[in-house]
Design an enzyme around this catalytic site. Structure first.
Site, PDB file in Angstrom:
ATOM      1  CD  GLU A  36      -2.788   1.223   2.400  1.00  0.00           C
ATOM      2  OE1 GLU A  36      -2.772   0.307   3.248  1.00  0.00           O
ATOM      3  OE2 GLU A  36      -3.526   2.219   2.471  1.00  0.00           O
ATOM      4  NE  ARG A 262       3.581  -7.678  10.313  1.00  0.00           N
ATOM      5  CZ  ARG A 262       2.955  -6.981   9.374  1.00  0.00           C
ATOM      6  NH1 ARG A 262       1.933  -7.501   8.732  1.00  0.00           N
ATOM      7  NH2 ARG A 262       3.343  -5.768   9.065  1.00  0.00           N
ATOM      8  CE  LYS A 272       3.238   0.041   4.541  1.00  0.00           C
ATOM      9  NZ  LYS A 272       2.399  -0.025   3.356  1.00  0.00           N
TER      10      LYS A 272
HETATM   11  P1  ATP Z   1       2.640  -2.015   7.633  1.00  0.00           P
HETATM   12  O1  ATP Z   1       1.920  -2.452   8.869  1.00  0.00           O
HETATM   13  O2  ATP Z   1       4.064  -1.747   7.844  1.00  0.00           O
HETATM   14  O3  ATP Z   1       1.932  -0.931   6.874  1.00  0.00           O
HETATM   15  P2  ATP Z   1       1.450  -3.729   5.777  1.00  0.00           P
HETATM   16  O4  ATP Z   1       1.343  -5.214   5.795  1.00  0.00           O
HETATM   17  O5  ATP Z   1       0.214  -2.971   6.016  1.00  0.00           O
HETATM   18  O6  ATP Z   1       2.608  -3.309   6.730  1.00  0.00           O
HETATM   19  P3  ATP Z   1       1.633  -3.456   2.983  1.00  0.00           P
HETATM   20  O7  ATP Z   1       2.091  -2.294   2.209  1.00  0.00           O
HETATM   21  O8  ATP Z   1       0.202  -3.816   2.933  1.00  0.00           O
HETATM   22  O9  ATP Z   1       2.085  -3.193   4.459  1.00  0.00           O
HETATM   23  O10 ATP Z   1       2.539  -4.717   2.685  1.00  0.00           O
HETATM   24  C1  ATP Z   1       2.881  -5.189   1.426  1.00  0.00           C
HETATM   25  C2  ATP Z   1       3.264  -6.634   1.543  1.00  0.00           C
HETATM   26  O11 ATP Z   1       4.361  -6.782   2.440  1.00  0.00           O
HETATM   27  C3  ATP Z   1       2.123  -7.450   2.096  1.00  0.00           C
HETATM   28  O12 ATP Z   1       2.011  -8.650   1.384  1.00  0.00           O
HETATM   29  C4  ATP Z   1       2.523  -7.688   3.522  1.00  0.00           C
HETATM   30  O13 ATP Z   1       1.975  -8.871   4.014  1.00  0.00           O
HETATM   31  C5  ATP Z   1       4.052  -7.722   3.432  1.00  0.00           C
HETATM   32  N1  ATP Z   1       4.650  -7.327   4.699  1.00  0.00           N
HETATM   33  C6  ATP Z   1       4.436  -6.195   5.389  1.00  0.00           C
HETATM   34  N2  ATP Z   1       5.123  -6.197   6.548  1.00  0.00           N
HETATM   35  C7  ATP Z   1       5.786  -7.367   6.590  1.00  0.00           C
HETATM   36  C8  ATP Z   1       6.672  -7.978   7.538  1.00  0.00           C
HETATM   37  N3  ATP Z   1       6.992  -7.387   8.682  1.00  0.00           N
HETATM   38  N4  ATP Z   1       7.174  -9.207   7.245  1.00  0.00           N
HETATM   39  C9  ATP Z   1       6.852  -9.809   6.086  1.00  0.00           C
HETATM   40  N5  ATP Z   1       6.042  -9.296   5.163  1.00  0.00           N
HETATM   41  C10 ATP Z   1       5.495  -8.092   5.401  1.00  0.00           C
HETATM   42 MG    MG Z   2      -1.401  -2.729   4.872  1.00  0.00          MG
END
Ligand code: ATP
Ligand code: MG
Length: 556
Positions: A36, A262, A272
């Site tokens: 995102e 994760r 983020k």
């Molecule tokens: P954040 O909470 O940091 O915003 P998010 O999962 O909402 O993380 P996205 O931009 O939706 O962030 O993530 C893009 C991809 O990266 C998704 O498939 C998500 O599952 C993966 N991802 C995000 N954080 C992690 C992590 N700590 N370890 C492994 N994969 C991750």
């Molecule tokens: Mg997200």
């Protein structure tokens, strides 16, 4: 396709191999990395990138980059550009152009109407509070919305009116009609569409209704022909909904969602939202502050793509969560730089040394290897002269036990140069040591002195053959193992006050006046240091960021 990969097998790879072997999976493997664009990528995303692109590579398939852009208020072009740069820097190429969930807004809208027509979705006018109340709890089933049995034609009309801007934010939503008594809360008539009067970075003001993530994601995957939709464990409970959506629309294909754990790293945060807070509250300089666990921050600090990929290999991919030690990440970069980083000498806290028995007008050129174990990296020249600098910390008057550096009347070897003995300590009016007057031993270039033993080896630069530089000594940003899960305190209370120490007026070998920008240097006896291009341009002299120390000294 080669089942033999240089990388360690992970369970997802094995799963796909089995599916290929027993004929369950035919055709190309297609994955996607779906960030995102609401912030910069962090080390957790690196894990997801390495996994998604790695699986595609292993099976000679393709991996898409898709921006999951259904929350226009929080997203921006800045983040889109930064994310693309980071993925490329990590060494991966997405298939075709970058894609956007918003590319599919028309299709998603079409499938929403399809669900309404099939009696599988309805427009609901409950307020957010009422909806929460109707939803029930983990212990109690929910209750049906009074609007659940609205005729399809009525829902269709209301949905079109929502789209056409006839309702306000929050007045109506479109919900899936699934099961308000489901033990899985995600299946209790989840919201599919909501009204949001917001300018979208890709679609402008075309839409005032936006689909929810859980509705958008399976459709986007299907539109792209994704075969394996890899996501983190928190989406495990959403898988029934993912499958429900695809089962109930005329989807072009049926991707399979597979969840993995994760990455959590101690002494830092991987969210983020929380990283944005550090930026917004000026607790760090920017998203790419070298203390940030963002890919851009790590890049600026001197981490290499190779080291991040190795790290992702080391931690593997599994279903069990857990926290990885920051030391592992530091190990990966140390290992990489140990074999590749060119060596140089930098005196961080210069103390002047005058060689009283060396002529003022004389210099000698000494030749040192760029890398002691790798002659292919060539040689470098440093100049020996009467006035040198060593590090203040390499001299002491009251000698402690096991002191292996310089002290009054003791001798040390200057790395790659001669042995010298300290004869006199010069102080200023405040009593501070400002100069050491030493005698060098002309018979000791490359050979041991006769009749005495130097007390160690120290690094140095000569006055005439060095340039001033600034050094940013970075350390871990937090001094708490789990800064964001301390129930009593705030993560901000755990910021390490020593996470940045700036040393102004360091001196480095002249050859580094224009430092290379592709790889950090090993400053002998100090650690690995990477030129900060932005700060260098501002300061008008080289500025180096400490990537990592030579050894793991955290907490010691
Ligand atoms: P954040 O909470 O940091 O915003 P998010 O999962 O909402 O993380 P996205 O931009 O939706 O962030 O993530 C893009 C991809 O990266 C998704 O498939 C998500 O599952 C993966 N991802 C995000 N954080 C992690 C992590 N700590 N370890 C492994 N994969 C991750
Ligand atoms: Mg997200």
């Amino acid at each position: 396709m080669s089942a033999e990969s240089k990388k360690a097998h992970n369970f997802i790879q094995s799963l796909i191999e089995d599916a290929v072997a027993n004929g369950e999976h035919t055709g190309q493997v297609v994955t996607r990395f779906p960030p995102e664009p609401n912030g910069y990528l962090h080390v957790g995303h690196a894990k997801s990138i390495c996994l998604n692109f790695g699986i595609a590579e292993t099976f000679a398939g393709e991996c898409n980059l898709r921006f999951d852009d259904t929350n226009p208020e929080k997203e921006s072009q800045e983040y889109i550009d930064a994310i693309k740069k980071d993925v490329e820097w990590l060494g991966y190429t997405w298939a075709g152009d970058a894609r956007y969930a918003s590319d599919y807004f028309d299709a998603i809208y079409y499938f929403a109407e399809e669900l309404i027509e099939k009696g599988k979705a309805y427009v609901c006018a409950l307020s957010a509070d009422e909806m929460a109340e109707y939803r029930g709890s983990l212990k109690e089933p929910g209750r049906n919305s009074p609007h659940r049995e609205r005729p399809a034609e009525e829902s269709l009309k209301l949905f079109r009116d929502m789209r056409d801007g006839k309702y306000e934010n929050g007045e109506l939503v479109l919900r899936a009609k699934i099961d308000m008594a489901s033990p899985n809360m995600n299946m209790r008539d989840p919201i599919l569409y909501r009204i949001r009067y917001a300018e979208h970075h890709q679609t402008g003001d075309k839409w005032c209704i936006y689909p929810m993530y859980d509705f958008t994601h399976p459709i986007s995957d299907a539109m792209e022909g994704v075969t394996h939709s890899l996501c983190t464990l928190e989406f495990e409970d959403h898988r029934p909904l993912y499958d429900w959506v695809l089962d109930n629309i005329t989807a072009p294909c049926q991707p399979r969602q597979i969840e993995f754990a994760r990455l959590n790293l101690n002494y830092t945060i991987t969210s983020k939202r929380k990283l944005r807070r550090l930026v917004d509250e000026h607790l760090v300089d920017s998203w790419d502050d070298p203390r940030m666990p963002t890919i851009s921050g790590m890049r600026r600090r001197g981490y290499t793509p190779e080291s991040l990929r190795t790290f992702c290999d080391m931690i593997g991919v599994n279903k069990a969560g857990g926290t990885v030690d920051m030391g592992m990440l530091e190990f990966a970069i140390r290992e990489d730089l140990n074999t590749r980083a060119p060596r140089a000498m930098c005196v961080m806290r210069p103390l002047k040394v005058t060689l009283t028995n060396y002529p003022a007008d004389k210099t000698e050129t000494l030749v040192l290897p760029v890398h002691p174990q790798n002659p292919d990296m060539g040689q470098r020249e440093v100049t020996w002269s009467q006035t040198l600098y060593i590090d203040r910390e390499d001299f002491i008057e009251e000698v402690p036990r096991k002191w292996k550096r310089l002290a009054p009347d003791q001798a040390v070897r200057l790395r790659g140069g001669y042995v010298m003995t300290c004869k006199e300590v010069v102080r200023d009016a405040n009593g501070e040591i400002v100069e050491l007057r030493c005698e060098y031993d002309p018979s000791t270039l490359g050979v041991n002195p006769e009749g005495y033993k130097p007390n160690g080896v120290v690094h140095w630069v000569s006055e005439s053959d060095s340039v001033g530089c600034d050094i940013n000594l970075y350390d871990r940003l937090f001094n708490h193992e789990s800064p964001d899960s301390d129930k009593e305190g705030d993560m901000v209370d755990h910021i390490n006050p020593q996470s940045l120490v700036v040393l102004e007026g360091a001196r480095v070998e002249r050859s580094l006046a224009t430092p290379r920008t592709d790889l950090p240097y090993q400053f002998e006896r100090e650690g690995y240091f990477f030129c900060d291009q932005e700060l260098t341009a501002k300061a008008g002299k080289p500025v180096f960021n400490r990537t990592v120390t030579l050894r793991d000294s955290w907490g010691k």
